[in-house]
Design a protein around this motif. Structure first.
Motif, short mmCIF file in Angstrom:
data_model
loop_
_atom_site.label_atom_id
_atom_site.label_comp_id
_atom_site.label_asym_id
_atom_site.label_seq_id
_atom_site.Cartn_x
_atom_site.Cartn_y
_atom_site.Cartn_z
N MET A 96 -85.31 -27.77 80.54
CA MET A 96 -84.21 -26.80 80.51
C MET A 96 -82.88 -27.56 80.51
O MET A 96 -82.65 -28.40 81.38
N VAL A 97 -82.04 -27.23 79.55
CA VAL A 97 -80.74 -27.90 79.46
C VAL A 97 -79.64 -26.86 79.21
O VAL A 97 -78.74 -27.07 78.40
N ASP A 98 -79.73 -25.74 79.91
CA ASP A 98 -78.71 -24.72 79.78
C ASP A 98 -77.34 -25.27 80.18
O ASP A 98 -77.24 -26.33 80.84
N ASP A 99 -76.29 -24.57 79.82
CA ASP A 99 -74.95 -25.07 80.07
C ASP A 99 -74.62 -25.22 81.55
O ASP A 99 -73.67 -25.92 81.91
N GLY A 192 -87.85 -30.83 102.58
CA GLY A 192 -88.15 -31.80 101.54
C GLY A 192 -87.30 -31.63 100.29
O GLY A 192 -86.86 -30.53 99.96
N LYS A 193 -87.08 -32.73 99.60
CA LYS A 193 -86.38 -32.74 98.32
C LYS A 193 -87.24 -33.51 97.33
O LYS A 193 -88.10 -34.30 97.73
N ALA A 194 -87.02 -33.28 96.05
CA ALA A 194 -87.88 -33.90 95.04
C ALA A 194 -87.07 -34.49 93.91
O ALA A 194 -86.04 -33.96 93.50
N ILE A 195 -87.55 -35.62 93.42
CA ILE A 195 -87.06 -36.24 92.18
C ILE A 195 -88.21 -36.19 91.19
O ILE A 195 -89.30 -36.70 91.48
N HIS A 196 -88.00 -35.57 90.05
CA HIS A 196 -89.04 -35.50 89.02
C HIS A 196 -88.72 -36.50 87.90
O HIS A 196 -87.73 -36.34 87.17
N HIS A 214 -86.73 -28.41 87.00
CA HIS A 214 -86.66 -28.88 88.38
C HIS A 214 -85.21 -29.16 88.77
O HIS A 214 -84.32 -29.26 87.91
N ASP A 215 -84.99 -29.33 90.06
CA ASP A 215 -83.62 -29.55 90.55
C ASP A 215 -83.02 -30.85 90.03
O ASP A 215 -81.83 -30.91 89.72
N ALA A 216 -83.84 -31.90 89.95
CA ALA A 216 -83.35 -33.20 89.47
C ALA A 216 -84.44 -33.86 88.63
O ALA A 216 -85.54 -34.13 89.13
N LYS A 238 -79.35 -29.64 88.58
CA LYS A 238 -78.88 -28.27 88.78
C LYS A 238 -77.66 -28.18 89.69
O LYS A 238 -76.74 -27.42 89.43
N ASP A 239 -77.68 -28.92 90.77
CA ASP A 239 -76.67 -28.79 91.81
C ASP A 239 -75.44 -29.66 91.49
O ASP A 239 -75.56 -30.89 91.34
#
Length: 399
Positions: A96-99, A192-196, A214-216, A238-239
Motif C-alpha cells: 500500500m502506497v496511498d498518499d 509490541g511494535k513490528a518492523i516488516h 503494515h505500519d513500517a 504510516k505514522d
C-alpha cells in the motif's frame, strides 16, 4: 582464491598481447565458490541487454544542494524516486502506497533498519527495548542491533521464545531470509511494535497475494532489481512521527542520501514499471525474466537434491495465486535453506568436501544441519555449484 572467477594470467616472456588489453575471465580449475553472500549478479545479463535504456546523464551543476524538497518530510528524497517507488508498488500490487503513507529513503535498507530501531524506541524507558525475530532469522539482525551498543534497544533473541512482560520490537522478514517462508508476527503482545522487512516480496521470488499494509515496511533496490551497489532502500511508514524520527536519524548519520544514486534508482524502477504496464510482445519484462531464471535454478537444485542419496533436503513451498501474474505460481526464494542429514554439519561438509562457502545455520538461530546457499550468483558459478553439490558424498563429518 575466494571469488570463483579469476583472470587467466599470461606468462610475461611469452605474451604478445599488450598489457593494456583486458585478459579473458574464466573459472579457475579448482576455485572456492562463495555462496554465503546475496550478491544479486543473476540479473546482470538482463541489464546488459537493456543497454542505454536506463542510462542517466548528470550535468556538472546538478544536485549541488543538500536539499531535494525542503517542504517534504523526507527533505532529501528525490521527487522522481518518490514517484517511481509509488508507481512500481501500484503496478506490482505488493504494498500500500496511498498518499497518506510516508516514503523514507536510506543508504540501503540496513540504514533504514537502524533508523526504525531508533524511531520505535523511547529515550524515556529505564531499560533498552527488546528486539526479537523468529528463528531462523536474518543473520545480520543480531549484529546490527548490537553494533552501536545502544542504550535504546538490545537484541533479545528468538521471538518464538520471548516470554518477557516488557515492550519489544519484532522484526518480521517475509518471504523470510534464509528459508523463504511467508511470515507474520509471532509474539502479538500488548506493547509490541513490528518492523516488516519485505526485501523479497517481489514476483521473481514469491507469489504476490495481497498488498502489504503494515505500519513500517522495508524494501531494498538491491533485491528488487539487482542493483546492490547503488545502496538505495526505502521504508513505507504510516505514522508521521515515526517517519520524522527516521529522517532525523539519517540526517544525523549521513546528512541524507546521494541524489545521484536516487536518480539512478528512479530511472530503473520507472523503466520496470513502464515495461510491465506496456508489455513488449518481443521480450520479457524484468519480473518475468527474474521469475523464469529463479524457477529454472530451483528446478535444477531440486533435481540435484533428489540425486543426493539423502545427503541434502530442501524446503517445500505451496503454490499460491499471484495477483501480479494472474496465475498460480511457485515460490523461488533468493536463498536455499539446505539441510544435511542428521549428524552432519552442513556448512563444514560443503566447505571441506567441495570448497563451497556458505552461511551456517547457527548464524540464523538454527542448528548446524542447516546452511544458507545464495541462488543469486552468476550462471557460471551457479552451474559449478550444482556440480559440486551433486558430488558431495557426506563422508566428511565436519562436526
Amino acid at each position: 582464491m575466494v571469488v570463483g572467477l579469476v583472470e587467466t594470467a599470461v606468462p610475461a616472456a611469452k605474451s604478445t598481447v599488450s598489457s593494456a588489453v583486458k585478459k579473458p575471465t574464466t573459472l579457475s580449475s579448482d576455485p572456492i565458490i562463495n555462496v554465503a553472500r546475496g550478491d544479486p549478479m543473476i540479473y546482470e545479463p538482463y541489464w546488459k541487454k537493456m543497454g542505454d535504456r536506463c542510462k542517466v546523464v548528470i550535468a556538472g551543476d546538478e544536485f549541488m544542494s543538500y536539499f531535494c524538497n525542503a517542504m517534504n518530510l523526507c527533505w532529501f528524497l528525490l521527487p522522481e524516486l518518490d514517484n517511481a517507488i509509488r508507481t512500481l508498488h501500484r503496478v506490482v500490487g505488493n504494498a500500500m502506497v496511498d498518499d497518506d503513507r510516508f516514503i523514507v529513503v536510506g543508504n540501503g535498507s540496513t540504514q533504514l533498519f537502524h533508523a526504525l530501531l531508533y524511531a520505535l524506541s523511547s529515550s524515556n524507558m529505564l531499560e533498552p527495548i527488546n528486539v526479537v525475530a523468529a528463528a531462523p532469522f536474518y543473520s545480520s539482525y543480531p549484529e546490527e542491533t548490537k553494533f552501536l551498543r545502544s542504550e535504546l534497544y538490545k537484541w533479545a533473541g528468538d521471538a518464538n521464545c520471548y516470554d518477557k512482560d516488557e515492550p519489544y520490537i519484532e522484526v518480521v522478514t517475509s518471504p523470510n531470509n534464509p528459508d523463504g517462508s511467508i511470515r507474520g508476527t509471532v509474539v502479538n503482545r500488548e506493547g509490541g511494535k513490528a518492523i516488516h522487512d519485505l526485501a523479497y516480496y517481489w514476483p521473481q521470488y514469491a507469489p504476490i497475494t495481497s498488498k502489504a499494509d503494515h505500519d513500517a515496511m522495508l524494501f531494498t533496490f538491491s533485491k528488487a532489481t539487482g542493483h546492490a551497489g547503488t545502496r538505495i532502500g526505502w521504508a513505507i511508514v504510516k505514522d508521521k512521527v515515526i517517519a520524522a524520527k527516521m529522517v532525523k536519524f539519517i540526517e544525523v548519520s549521513s546528512i541524507g542520501v546521494s541524489r545521484e544514486a536516487q536518480l539512478r534508482a528512479a530511472k530503473v524502477l520507472g523503466f520496470i514499471a513502464d515495461d510491465c504496464r506496456n508489455p513488449d510482445v518481443k521480450g520479457e519484462n524484468f519480473f518475468e525474466y527474474g521469475r523464469r531464471l529463479m524457477s529454472e535454478r530451483w528446478g535444477k537444485l531440486r533435481e540435484m537434491g533428489m540425486k543426493s542419496n539423502g545427503v541434502f533436503s530442501l524446503p517445500k513451498y505451496l503454490r499460491d495465486y499471484c495477483k501480479f501474474t494472474g496465475e498460480y505460481t511457485d515460490s523461488n526464494p533468493a536463498f536455499a535453506w539446505l539441510k544435511s542429514r542428521e549428524g552432519l554439519n552442513c556448512e563444514n561438509l560443503l566447505r571441506d568436501e567441495s570448497k563451497i562457502i556458505t552461511r551456517a545455520g547457527p548464524s540464523f538461530g538454527g542448528d548446524s544441519t542447516y546452511t544458507r546457499v545464495s541462488m543469486l550468483s552468476r550462471d557460471v558459478e551457479f552451474e559449478l555449484l550444482l556440480e559440486r553439490l551433486a558430488a558431495v558424498k557426506g563422508t566428511v563429518n565436519g562436526n
